[in-house]
Design an enzyme around this catalytic site. Sequence first.
Site, PDB file in Angstrom:
ATOM      1  N   ASP A 114      80.916  56.277  30.188  1.00 18.38           N
ATOM      2  CA  ASP A 114      81.059  57.575  30.853  1.00 18.38           C
ATOM      3  C   ASP A 114      79.954  58.549  30.430  1.00 18.38           C
ATOM      4  OD1 ASP A 114      81.828  58.092  28.247  1.00 18.38           O
ATOM      5  OD2 ASP A 114      83.817  58.876  28.765  1.00 18.38           O
ATOM      6  N   CYS A 135      73.658  45.817   8.417  1.00 15.54           N
ATOM      7  CA  CYS A 135      74.620  45.849   7.310  1.00 15.54           C
ATOM      8  C   CYS A 135      76.072  45.845   7.771  1.00 15.54           C
ATOM      9  CB  CYS A 135      74.350  47.045   6.406  1.00 15.54           C
ATOM     10  SG  CYS A 135      74.761  48.635   7.165  1.00 15.54           S
ATOM     11  N   CYS A 185      71.164  54.533   9.870  1.00 18.68           N
ATOM     12  CA  CYS A 185      72.405  54.074   9.259  1.00 18.68           C
ATOM     13  C   CYS A 185      72.535  54.663   7.860  1.00 18.68           C
ATOM     14  CB  CYS A 185      72.406  52.545   9.196  1.00 18.68           C
ATOM     15  SG  CYS A 185      73.898  51.869   8.430  1.00 18.68           S
ATOM     16  N   CYS A 245      83.234  65.645  22.952  1.00 23.02           N
ATOM     17  CA  CYS A 245      84.291  64.787  22.426  1.00 23.02           C
ATOM     18  C   CYS A 245      84.567  64.997  20.939  1.00 23.02           C
ATOM     19  CB  CYS A 245      83.961  63.318  22.697  1.00 23.02           C
ATOM     20  SG  CYS A 245      82.464  62.736  21.876  1.00 23.02           S
ATOM     21  N   HIS A 257      82.161  53.826  18.739  1.00 26.11           N
ATOM     22  CA  HIS A 257      82.416  53.029  19.942  1.00 26.11           C
ATOM     23  C   HIS A 257      81.466  53.466  21.055  1.00 26.11           C
ATOM     24  CE1 HIS A 257      86.144  52.578  17.650  1.00 26.11           C
ATOM     25  NE2 HIS A 257      86.209  51.395  18.229  1.00 26.11           N
ATOM     26  N   CYS A 269      72.317  51.539   5.204  1.00 25.60           N
ATOM     27  CA  CYS A 269      71.106  50.749   4.943  1.00 25.60           C
ATOM     28  C   CYS A 269      69.805  51.430   5.346  1.00 25.60           C
ATOM     29  CB  CYS A 269      71.206  49.380   5.604  1.00 25.60           C
ATOM     30  SG  CYS A 269      71.080  49.411   7.411  1.00 25.60           S
ATOM     31  N   CYS A 294      76.129  48.609  12.824  1.00 25.84           N
ATOM     32  CA  CYS A 294      74.727  48.414  12.457  1.00 25.84           C
ATOM     33  C   CYS A 294      74.450  46.913  12.364  1.00 25.84           C
ATOM     34  CB  CYS A 294      74.438  49.094  11.122  1.00 25.84           C
ATOM     35  SG  CYS A 294      72.782  48.755  10.494  1.00 25.84           S
ATOM     36  N   ARG A 315      77.798  56.219  26.623  1.00 23.51           N
ATOM     37  CA  ARG A 315      78.061  57.250  25.625  1.00 23.51           C
ATOM     38  C   ARG A 315      78.375  56.542  24.316  1.00 23.51           C
ATOM     39  NH1 ARG A 315      83.082  59.679  23.925  1.00 23.51           N
ATOM     40  NH2 ARG A 315      84.040  58.766  25.779  1.00 23.51           N
TER      41      ARG A 315
END
Length: 129
Positions: A106, A96, A44, A62, A102, A47, A93, A114
């Site tokens: 798929d 924090c 992250c 993507c 998202h 944090c 996370c 994913r």
Amino acid sequence: MKLSKQQWREKLNDEEFRVARLKGTERPFTGELLNNDALGDYVCRCCGEKLFDSTDKFDAGCGWPSFSAQSADNNVEFHQDNSLGMQRIEIVCKHCDAHLGHVFNDGPQPTGQRYCVNSVSLAFKENDK
């Protein structure tokens, strides 16, 4: 990890703050970690907690780094997201509450997941040689 909005603004640059704290999205195909293929841990940005292993990263085409699973550290939480006229599962996370992206159903087997993550929400720690 609880910081005030002002403390987050001081800790993060403008784009990191917009995406991680205000639930924004970076433009596709622009993230610094999109094409990273080194071995290590994705943590992250806010944090430093471990979120994803490089061994679970794959090219979904993507425009954002994609992972088939979260790390064994189990630091990703899921929230219903009905914004922008869509029904999606937001990932944040656990430590924090930073917005990561998202998760979709798929991805590759065996998980079928994913995790589509903004590069700017992550930092990369390369494995020691």
